[in-house]
Design an enzyme around this catalytic site. Structure first.
Site, PDB file in Angstrom:
ATOM      1  N   GLU A   1      10.585  96.776  37.218  1.00 35.29           N
ATOM      2  CA  GLU A   1      10.869  97.057  38.628  1.00 35.29           C
ATOM      3  C   GLU A   1      12.095  96.253  39.062  1.00 35.29           C
ATOM      4  O   GLU A   1      12.440  95.249  38.421  1.00 35.29           O
ATOM      5  CB  GLU A   1       9.675  96.640  39.495  1.00 35.29           C
ATOM      6  CG  GLU A   1       8.399  97.390  39.199  1.00 35.29           C
ATOM      7  CD  GLU A   1       8.560  98.894  39.375  1.00 35.29           C
ATOM      8  OE1 GLU A   1       8.925  99.341  40.455  1.00 35.29           O
ATOM      9  OE2 GLU A   1       8.329  99.630  38.394  1.00 35.29           O
TER      10      GLU A   1
ATOM     11  N   GLY B   1      10.285 105.552  32.232  1.00 41.08           N
ATOM     12  CA  GLY B   1      11.489 106.128  31.620  1.00 41.08           C
ATOM     13  C   GLY B   1      11.869 107.433  32.272  1.00 41.08           C
ATOM     14  O   GLY B   1      11.041 108.098  32.908  1.00 41.08           O
TER      15      GLY B   1
ATOM     16  N   GLY C   1      14.863  98.323  30.565  1.00 41.84           N
ATOM     17  CA  GLY C   1      15.120  99.185  31.719  1.00 41.84           C
ATOM     18  C   GLY C   1      13.872  99.754  32.362  1.00 41.84           C
ATOM     19  O   GLY C   1      13.957 100.641  33.197  1.00 41.84           O
TER      20      GLY C   1
ATOM     21  N   ASP D   1       2.617  95.893  40.481  1.00 40.35           N
ATOM     22  CA  ASP D   1       2.864  97.302  40.136  1.00 40.35           C
ATOM     23  C   ASP D   1       1.564  97.955  39.642  1.00 40.35           C
ATOM     24  O   ASP D   1       1.235  99.076  40.039  1.00 40.35           O
ATOM     25  CB  ASP D   1       3.963  97.377  39.066  1.00 40.35           C
ATOM     26  CG  ASP D   1       4.250  98.798  38.624  1.00 40.35           C
ATOM     27  OD1 ASP D   1       4.766  99.575  39.449  1.00 40.35           O
ATOM     28  OD2 ASP D   1       3.937  99.136  37.460  1.00 40.35           O
TER      29      ASP D   1
ATOM     30  N   VAL E   1       1.967 107.245  38.616  1.00 42.86           N
ATOM     31  CA  VAL E   1       1.112 106.440  37.727  1.00 42.86           C
ATOM     32  C   VAL E   1       1.206 106.976  36.303  1.00 42.86           C
ATOM     33  O   VAL E   1       1.068 108.186  36.085  1.00 42.86           O
ATOM     34  CB  VAL E   1      -0.378 106.498  38.163  1.00 42.86           C
ATOM     35  CG1 VAL E   1      -1.226 105.563  37.301  1.00 42.86           C
ATOM     36  CG2 VAL E   1      -0.539 106.149  39.632  1.00 42.86           C
TER      37      VAL E   1
ATOM     38  N   LYS F   1      -0.611 101.082  41.414  1.00 40.59           N
ATOM     39  CA  LYS F   1      -1.071 102.278  40.692  1.00 40.59           C
ATOM     40  C   LYS F   1      -2.594 102.383  40.737  1.00 40.59           C
ATOM     41  O   LYS F   1      -3.146 103.476  40.859  1.00 40.59           O
ATOM     42  CB  LYS F   1      -0.554 102.238  39.257  1.00 40.59           C
ATOM     43  CG  LYS F   1       0.987 102.366  39.179  1.00 40.59           C
ATOM     44  CD  LYS F   1       1.511 101.976  37.821  1.00 40.59           C
ATOM     45  CE  LYS F   1       3.012 102.164  37.705  1.00 40.59           C
ATOM     46  NZ  LYS F   1       3.578 101.512  36.512  1.00 40.59           N
TER      47      LYS F   1
ATOM     48  N   GLY G   1       3.674 107.293  34.186  1.00 37.06           N
ATOM     49  CA  GLY G   1       4.880 108.012  33.737  1.00 37.06           C
ATOM     50  C   GLY G   1       4.559 109.446  33.351  1.00 37.06           C
ATOM     51  O   GLY G   1       4.135 110.250  34.183  1.00 37.06           O
TER      52      GLY G   1
ATOM     53  N   THR H   1      17.559 106.470  37.558  1.00 35.22           N
ATOM     54  CA  THR H   1      16.991 106.788  36.243  1.00 35.22           C
ATOM     55  C   THR H   1      16.041 107.984  36.332  1.00 35.22           C
ATOM     56  O   THR H   1      16.178 108.961  35.578  1.00 35.22           O
ATOM     57  CB  THR H   1      16.199 105.553  35.728  1.00 35.22           C
ATOM     58  OG1 THR H   1      17.065 104.431  35.777  1.00 35.22           O
ATOM     59  CG2 THR H   1      15.693 105.750  34.323  1.00 35.22           C
ATOM     60  N   VAL H   2      15.095 107.917  37.259  1.00 30.60           N
ATOM     61  CA  VAL H   2      14.081 108.970  37.346  1.00 30.60           C
ATOM     62  C   VAL H   2      14.701 110.268  37.870  1.00 30.60           C
ATOM     63  O   VAL H   2      14.419 111.361  37.361  1.00 30.60           O
ATOM     64  CB  VAL H   2      12.908 108.500  38.241  1.00 30.60           C
ATOM     65  CG1 VAL H   2      11.882 109.593  38.412  1.00 30.60           C
ATOM     66  CG2 VAL H   2      12.251 107.259  37.633  1.00 30.60           C
TER      67      VAL H   2
HETATM   68  N1  HSE Z   1       7.877  98.903  35.979  1.00 25.59           N
HETATM   69  C1  HSE Z   1       6.987  99.937  35.597  1.00 25.59           C
HETATM   70  C2  HSE Z   1       6.415  99.608  34.234  1.00 25.59           C
HETATM   71  C3  HSE Z   1       7.726 101.256  35.571  1.00 25.59           C
HETATM   72  O1  HSE Z   1       6.909  98.676  33.560  1.00 25.59           O
HETATM   73  O2  HSE Z   1       5.452 100.235  33.830  1.00 25.59           O
HETATM   74  C4  HSE Z   1       6.851 102.471  35.568  1.00 25.59           C
HETATM   75  O3  HSE Z   1       6.110 102.614  36.727  1.00 25.59           O
END
Ligand code: HSE
Length: 436
Positions: free
Chosen positions: A191, A303, A188, A202, A133, A206, A135, A14-15
């Site tokens: 993780e 995203g 989507g 997560d 961190v 961060k 996005g 995706t990224v």
């Molecule tokens: N799983 C993470 C979230 C993805 O939901 O923020 C972005 O780091």
């Protein structure tokens, strides 16, 4: 003078797709900002058959990461496969070969960031991790550059979109946790291991990165207190509303008398705080500095395109450094490595804040005096209280907001209260921000 910057991306998920799309679609604006083009020379993934809707020349795609790592013409290696291995080995190999690196791998940086930063410094290469961190929110650059004049005082972040989405749906639609879970996953953003999102891991990854950058100290991920949102019930969300609060999974980091508080847990945030209005998968990070005062940053925290935007900004910054012979201009952890200080992370027992307490008590005379007696013995003072409903078995919710209390005192009092024969269930507690 170089006439182009060649980059290779490892990871066409995706990224990786977002970053590739931006490098191709925005090639012109990137060239105008840089003076020379950025060329996506190679893209490696184990699956190069899948159609990601991006047109790449046949010789760009490869299943072999070594084609990127071993190519002397590639200036910047972009690691977007996530996880610890082989991501770490790829990054170290790239550094070893004198290549600059861009990664959005927050788990890797939270656990092995120190080692990577030191090796990169010794090899004189840049490491960009803006996508790790928030996005698309450029929070890394804000801490490294925008707020560089400040002593950072505190950070409060909603930095996991998946758990914020779940809490938002529970709050606005009165739905139960389990109900919203699979919906959040379908978006989507979650993780590969969903527990990283809902158990706060997560966010803690961060927060490790943000705290390292904000306070100029190496932070161990394991030292960050981490609690997720799985305990939160619709009942608590309703009571929070009655008291004028929202429940958010906050990542908190602050300087307190030379020690750092660094913790991730569900928090009751007053409705009038801007951060309480952040809904769905959006992220927001509040940062206070001694010179700038209060600041806040808001945007899409996950995203392909938002994270791709962050990754591409790193590519452009590093390309500028390469062109001007100033690689290493901004140290990756925002401070010169030798200027950093080892700061202690405050023990959770010593944290002080107001608490929300929900007791499930039998509706009998003297129950309240027993509860308040134990709270009093532990220096906990009650600010307000609600008692609601009478279940058939006689258990009622007794909900209290306390004044500021020490975590150790609260845990000690609850351990005693939960043993009382008049208490029907384990007491729910949520830490509260702001004055009660
Ligand atoms: N799983 C993470 C979230 C993805 O939901 O923020 C972005 O780091």
């Amino acid at each position: 003078m170089k006439d182009r910057i060649n980059v290779g991306i490892i990871g066409f998920g995706t990224v990786g797709s977002g970053a590739a799309r931006i490098l191709i679609n925005n090639a012109d604006i990137i060239k105008r900002r840089l003076g020379i083009p950025v060329v996506l020379k190679k893209m490696a993934d184990l699956d190069i058959k899948k159609d990601r809707g991006i047109k790449l020349d046949k010789d760009v795609l490869t299943t072999d990461a070594a084609k990127i790592l071993d190519d002397p013409d590639i200036d910047i290696v972009i690691e977007l496969i996530g996880g610890y291995e082989p991501a770490k080995s790829f990054i170290l190999k790239a550094i070893e070969r004198g290549k600059c690196v861009v990664t959005s791998n927050k788990a890797l940086l939270a656990v092995h960031g120190e080692e990577i930063f030191h090796i990169a410094a010794s090899k004189g290469v840049d490491i960009g991790f803006e996508g790790s961190v928030g996005g698309g929110i450029p929070i890394i650059r804000i801490l490294k550059e925008g707020l560089a004049a400040n002593n950072i005082l505190s950070i409060y972040g909603i930095i996991n979109g998946t758990s914020n989405y779940i809490l938002t749906k529970m709050t606005n639609e009165g739905r139960a946790f389990g109900d919203v879970l699979s919906e959040a996953q379908r978006l989507g953003y979650a993780e590969a291991d969903l527990t990283f999102d809902i158990e706060g891991i997560d966010s803690a990854h961060k927060l490790t990165i943000l705290t390292t950058l904000a306070f100029g100290t190496p932070v161990k991920f394991d030292n960050i207190y981490t609690e997720g949102i799985t305990r939160i019930t619709p009942l608590d969300i309703e009571y929070a509303k009655e008291f004028g609060y929202k429940i958010k999974l906050l990542a908190i980091s602050k300087m307190d008398n030379g020690q750092i508080e660094a913790r991730v847990h569900p928090t009751m945030v007053p409705n009038e705080y801007l951060i309480s209005t952040v809904e769905g998968v959006f992220n927001a990070i509040y940062v206070a500095g001694d010179a700038v005062g209060d600041t806040m940053y808001y945007g899409r925290g996950a995203g392909d395109m938002p994270t791709g935007s962050a990754i591409t900004s790193d590519i452009i910054e590093i390309a500028r450094n390469i062109i001007t012979n100033s690689v290493g201009r901004v140290p990756p952890p925002a401070f010169q490595l030798k200027e950093r200080k080892e700061l202690k992370i405050k023990k959770m027992d010593d944290i002080v804040c107001p608490f929300y307490l929900r007791f499930m008590a039998m509706d009998r005379p003297s129950v309240l005096s027993k509860i308040s007696g134990i709270l009093g013995e532990h220096n906990i003072s009650i600010a307000s209280m609600i008692q609601k409903g009478r279940k058939e078995d006689g258990a009622v919710s007794v909900v209290m907001m306390t004044h500021e209390a020490k975590e150790k005192d609260v845990q000690g009092a609850l351990a005693k209260i939960d043993k009382l024969p008049v208490i029907a269930d384990k007491t729910m507690f949520i830490r509260v921000e702001g004055e009660v």
